[in-house]
Design an enzyme around this catalytic site. Structure first.
Site, PDB file in Angstrom:
ATOM      1  CD  GLU A  23      40.956  27.394  41.748  1.00 25.65           C
ATOM      2  OE1 GLU A  23      41.499  28.443  41.653  1.00 25.65           O
ATOM      3  OE2 GLU A  23      39.845  27.101  41.488  1.00 25.65           O
ATOM      4  CD  GLU A  55      30.316  33.521  40.160  1.00 24.25           C
ATOM      5  OE1 GLU A  55      30.987  32.712  40.895  1.00 24.25           O
ATOM      6  OE2 GLU A  55      29.152  34.155  40.381  1.00 24.25           O
ATOM      7  CB  CYS A 111      35.215  27.089  39.476  1.00 25.98           C
ATOM      8  SG  CYS A 111      34.003  27.274  38.565  1.00 25.98           S
ATOM      9  CE  LYS A 138      41.293  38.213  27.803  1.00 24.23           C
ATOM     10  NZ  LYS A 138      41.879  36.866  27.310  1.00 24.23           N
TER      11      LYS A 138
HETATM   12  P1  NAD Z   1      42.890  33.469  34.747  1.00 32.79           P
HETATM   13  O1  NAD Z   1      42.418  34.648  35.982  1.00 32.79           O
HETATM   14  O2  NAD Z   1      44.328  33.434  34.669  1.00 32.79           O
HETATM   15  O3  NAD Z   1      42.462  34.330  33.485  1.00 32.79           O
HETATM   16  C1  NAD Z   1      40.826  34.327  33.291  1.00 32.79           C
HETATM   17  C2  NAD Z   1      40.790  35.359  32.149  1.00 32.79           C
HETATM   18  O4  NAD Z   1      41.393  36.804  32.451  1.00 32.79           O
HETATM   19  C3  NAD Z   1      41.573  35.101  30.841  1.00 32.79           C
HETATM   20  O5  NAD Z   1      40.847  35.470  29.816  1.00 32.79           O
HETATM   21  C4  NAD Z   1      42.811  36.065  31.045  1.00 32.79           C
HETATM   22  O6  NAD Z   1      43.331  36.276  29.688  1.00 32.79           O
HETATM   23  C5  NAD Z   1      41.943  37.209  31.715  1.00 32.79           C
HETATM   24  N1  NAD Z   1      43.078  38.101  32.341  1.00 32.79           N
HETATM   25  C6  NAD Z   1      44.383  37.804  32.915  1.00 32.79           C
HETATM   26  N2  NAD Z   1      44.806  38.857  33.246  1.00 32.79           N
HETATM   27  C7  NAD Z   1      44.145  39.757  33.061  1.00 32.79           C
HETATM   28  C8  NAD Z   1      44.208  41.098  33.180  1.00 32.79           C
HETATM   29  N3  NAD Z   1      45.196  41.815  33.795  1.00 32.79           N
HETATM   30  N4  NAD Z   1      43.190  42.057  32.991  1.00 32.79           N
HETATM   31  C9  NAD Z   1      42.087  41.548  32.408  1.00 32.79           C
HETATM   32  N5  NAD Z   1      42.003  40.193  31.967  1.00 32.79           N
HETATM   33  C10 NAD Z   1      42.974  39.521  32.192  1.00 32.79           C
HETATM   34  O7  NAD Z   1      41.985  32.203  35.095  1.00 32.79           O
HETATM   35  P2  NAD Z   1      42.180  31.062  34.127  1.00 32.79           P
HETATM   36  O8  NAD Z   1      43.600  30.156  34.614  1.00 32.79           O
HETATM   37  O9  NAD Z   1      41.906  31.141  32.751  1.00 32.79           O
HETATM   38  O10 NAD Z   1      40.802  30.209  34.587  1.00 32.79           O
HETATM   39  C11 NAD Z   1      41.239  29.277  35.906  1.00 32.79           C
HETATM   40  C12 NAD Z   1      40.537  29.950  37.071  1.00 32.79           C
HETATM   41  O11 NAD Z   1      39.166  30.378  36.913  1.00 32.79           O
HETATM   42  C13 NAD Z   1      40.599  29.034  38.388  1.00 32.79           C
HETATM   43  O12 NAD Z   1      40.558  29.907  39.563  1.00 32.79           O
HETATM   44  C14 NAD Z   1      39.273  28.558  38.504  1.00 32.79           C
HETATM   45  O13 NAD Z   1      38.650  28.155  39.674  1.00 32.79           O
HETATM   46  C15 NAD Z   1      38.497  29.755  37.927  1.00 32.79           C
HETATM   47  N6  NAD Z   1      37.061  29.468  37.425  1.00 32.79           N
HETATM   48  C16 NAD Z   1      35.892  29.937  38.174  1.00 32.79           C
HETATM   49  C17 NAD Z   1      34.613  29.714  37.855  1.00 32.79           C
HETATM   50  C18 NAD Z   1      33.279  30.065  38.429  1.00 32.79           C
HETATM   51  O14 NAD Z   1      32.309  30.429  38.146  1.00 32.79           O
HETATM   52  N7  NAD Z   1      33.516  30.181  39.899  1.00 32.79           N
HETATM   53  C19 NAD Z   1      34.441  29.064  36.746  1.00 32.79           C
HETATM   54  C20 NAD Z   1      35.340  28.366  35.849  1.00 32.79           C
HETATM   55  C21 NAD Z   1      36.655  28.940  36.329  1.00 32.79           C
END
Ligand code: NAD
Length: 478
Positions: free
Chosen positions: A379, A246, A280, A171
Site C-alpha cells: 500500500e 480495519e 483505504c 484516541k
Molecule cells: P497508523 O496505523 O499509523 O495509525 C493509526 C492509529 O493507530 C493512529 O491513531 C496511531 O496514533 C495509532 N497507533 C500507532 N501506533 C500505535 C500503538 N503502538 N498502539 C496503539 N495505537 C497506535 O495508520 P495511519 O497512518 O493513521 O492511517 C493510514 C492507514 O489506515 C492506511 O493503511 C489505511 O489503509 C488505513 N485505513 C483503513 C481504513 C479501513 O476502514 N479499512 C480506513 C481508513 C484508513
C-alpha cells in the site's frame, strides 16, 4: 485557544501539546492540541468504567435523543466542520463537507438504531422452557483512529457504541486531531452524562498503547495500517478484548474490453487519485484487458493532465496536498521503487510547487507493471496507481485476488456475465460495478477480508455485532 482532552466531562490540559499544521500551507497552524500521557489515558478509562453501569441502563429514548441532537448539530455545521477537515487533512473542501455530512447522518442513523434494539424469544428443545436471546452493551470501548477520515471514522465508531449503551475512550490520529476535538466539543454539550465519552489525544505508542493494554477496556475498535493493527491485536489478546480492525488495501480495479470508456476513466480517476489517493478504499492496481488497454491509458492520462492540484480550500481544486512530509516521502520513494522494477512512468511522479508551501504531489500513473512488483503488492497510500495489462477476464480476476489484502474491488464492464461472476469471486468485503472503489453508503456494512479486516463489520445494522454482547437466557416459568 489550546485544545484540551475531554476526561470525565472536564477539559484537561495535556502533558504537552502539538501544533496542527495545514498541509496545503505549512505557515498556517490551526491550533495547539493536547498530547495526553499514559496517566491521563488511564484516567479517561477509569472515568468510562465508572460511568458504565448507569449508562448501560439508560433508556433507548435517552440515547436516541442525544445521538439525534449531535447529528443535527454536525449537519447544521457541515460547512464549518468540512472546512476544518480540509484545512487539517488536505482533502478538498467539497470532500471535507461531504465527510462532515456523512458523520452527521451516521449519528442520526444510530439514533434510530438505538430504538430498534430487539431480541428473540424462541422455544426450547425441552418441554415448557423458554429461551431468550438478548443483546447488552459490551462495556468500555477503546477507539484508535487514522488521519485520513478525521470525522467520519470517529463518528462511525462513537455513534454505535453510544447507541448500544457503551462508554467510549477515543484516541484520534495525532496528525489530525482537529475534527475529533470538534466532534468531542459537540458531544460535551449534549445530555450525555460525564465519563460516558472521553477524548484523549496523543501518541499511539503512549495513549494508544494504554488503551490497548488496559484490563478496564472491554473492546477495541481500530482503523489504521496493517502493521499497527497486527501489533494491537496481539497486545489486546493479553486482556482478552473483543477486537475489530480495519486496515489497509491494495484494491484492484478491472477495466474490461467491453467497458464504457468514459465510465472506466471516471471510475479510475476518482478511485485512484481523489482525496489524494489517501483512502483505504482507493484503487491502486488498474487491471486492464489488452483490447482496451492503449485507448484506456491514453484517455486516462489525458484526463489526469487536466486535474487541478492545489490548496485544498481553493475553489476548483480537484486534488489537495499529501497529508505530511513522511507520506510525501513514501510516495516519492514508491515512484523510485516502481521505476527501478521496470514500471513505465506515464504521468506525474513528482512534487509540485504552488503559491503556498504545501506537500503537493502530482497524480502518478505507471504502465507495463507486473503483479509481483512491490508497487502492486504494498500500500502506497498516495495518488499513485499502476496499470497491469492482462489477456482476458479470467486473468484479470486471478490478478485481482493475488494480494494479501481484501478490502474492495471494482469492475468496469457492460457484461452482466462478468459483473455477476466478479461479484461472487472477488475475495473482498465490498465490490463496485461501474462505480469508484471509494465512496460508500453510511447505512450498510463496511469492511474487508484477508489482511484488510479482522473481526465484525463496521456500520449499518451490522455494527451491533461488535458493540453488543449476546446473552442467551433459559426460563422455566414455574
Ligand atoms: P497508523 O496505523 O499509523 O495509525 C493509526 C492509529 O493507530 C493512529 O491513531 C496511531 O496514533 C495509532 N497507533 C500507532 N501506533 C500505535 C500503538 N503502538 N498502539 C496503539 N495505537 C497506535 O495508520 P495511519 O497512518 O493513521 O492511517 C493510514 C492507514 O489506515 C492506511 O493503511 C489505511 O489503509 C488505513 N485505513 C483503513 C481504513 C479501513 O476502514 N479499512 C480506513 C481508513 C484508513
Amino acid at each position: 485557544m489550546k485544545k484540551h482532552n475531554l476526561i470525565d466531562g472536564q477539559w484537561v490540559a495535556g502533558a504537552s501539546a502539538t501544533p496542527n499544521v495545514n498541509p496545503s500551507n505549512t505557515a498556517d497552524v490551526i491550533d495547539e492540541y493536547a498530547q495526553a500521557d499514559r496517566q491521563q489515558a488511564n484516567a479517561a478509562i477509569a472515568a468510562a468504567r465508572a460511568a458504565f453501569p448507569k449508562w448501560a441502563q439508560s433508556t433507548i429514548q435517552q440515547r436516541a435523543d442525544i445521538l439525534d441532537a449531535i447529528g443535527t448539530e454536525i449537519l447544521a455545521r457541515k460547512e464549518e466542520l468540512g472546512t476544518l477537515l480540509s484545512r487539517e487533512e488536505g482533502k478538498t473542501k467539497p470532500e471535507g463537507i461531504g465527510e462532515a455530512a456523512r458523520a452527521g447522518s451516521i449519528f442520526k442513523f444510530f439514533a434510530q438504531e438505538a430504538v430498534r434494539a430487539r431480541g428473540e424469544l424462541v422455544p426450547s428443545v425441552r418441554p415448557g422452557i423458554e429461551v431468550e436471546i438478548t443483546r447488552e452493551p459490551v462495556g468500555v470501548v477503546g477507539m484508535i483512529t487514522p488521519w485520513n477520515f478525521p470525522i467520519a471514522i470517529p463518528a462511525w465508531k462513537i455513534a454505535p457504541a453510544l447507541a448500544y449503551g457503551n462508554c467510549v475512550v477515543i484516541k484520534p490520529a495525532d496528525l489530525v486531531p482537529g475534527c475529533a476535538w470538534a466532534l468531542a466539543e459537540i458531544i460535551s454539550r449534549s445530555a450525555l452524562p460525564p465519563g460516558v465519552f472521553n477524548l484523549v489525544m496523543g501518541r499511539g505508542s503512549v495513549v494508544g498503547d494504554a488503551i490497548v493494554t488496559s484490563p478496564d477496556v472491554d473492546a477495541l475498535s481500530f482503523t489504521g495500517s496493517v502493521v499497527t493493527g497486527r501489533n494491537i491485536a496481539r497486545a489486546a489478546a493479553e486482556t482478552m478484548k473483543k477486537v475489530q480492525l480495519e486496515m489497509g488495501g491494495k484494491n484492484p480495479q478491472l477495466v474490461l474490453d467491453d467497458a464504457d470508456l468514459d465510465v472506466a476513466v471516471n471510475v479510475v480517476l476518482q478511485s485512484a487519485f481523489f482525496s489524494t489517493g489517501q483512502r483505504c478504499t482507493a484503487a491502486s492496481r488498474v487491471i486492464v484487458t489488452e483490447g482496451i488497454h492503449d485507448r484506456f491509458v491514453a484517455a486516462l492520462t489525458a484526463r489526469m493532465a487536466k486535474l487541478t492540484i492545489d490548496d485544498a480550500l481553493k475553489a476548483g481544486t480537484d486534488i489537495g496536498p499529501v497529508v505530511d512530509p513522511s507520506q510525501l516521502k513514501q510516495d516519492i520513494d514508491y515512484v523510485a521503487i516502481a521505476k527501478a522494477e521496470g514500471g513505465k512512468l506515464v504521468a506525474g511522479g513528482e512534487r509540485l510547487a504552488r503559491t503556498t508551501d504545501g506537500y503537493y504531489f502530482a497524480p502518478t500513473l505507471f504502465t507495463e507493471t507486473t503483479p509481483t512488483m512491490r508497487i502492486n503488492r504494498e500500500e502506497v497510500f498516495g495518488p499513485v496507481a499502476s496499470v497491469i495489462r492482462v489477456r482476458d477476464y479470467d486473468e484479470a480476476l486471478a490478478v485481482a485476488n493475488d494480494t494479501a489484502f481484501g478490502l474492495c474491488a471494482g469492475i468496469a464492464t457492460r457484461s452482466l456475465k462478468h459483473a455477476a461472476h466478479f461479484k461472487r469471486h472477488a475475495q473482498v468485503g465490498m465490490v463496485m460495478v461501474n462505480l469508484p472503489t471509494a465512496g460508500v453508503d453510511y447505512h450498510v456494512p463496511f469492511g474487508g477480508r484477508k489482511g484488510s479486516s479482522y473481526g465484525p463489520r463496521e456500520q449499518g445494522t451490522y455494527a451491533a455485532e461488535f458493540y453488543t454482547a449476546v446473552k442467551t437466557t433459559y426460563v422455566n416459568p414455574v
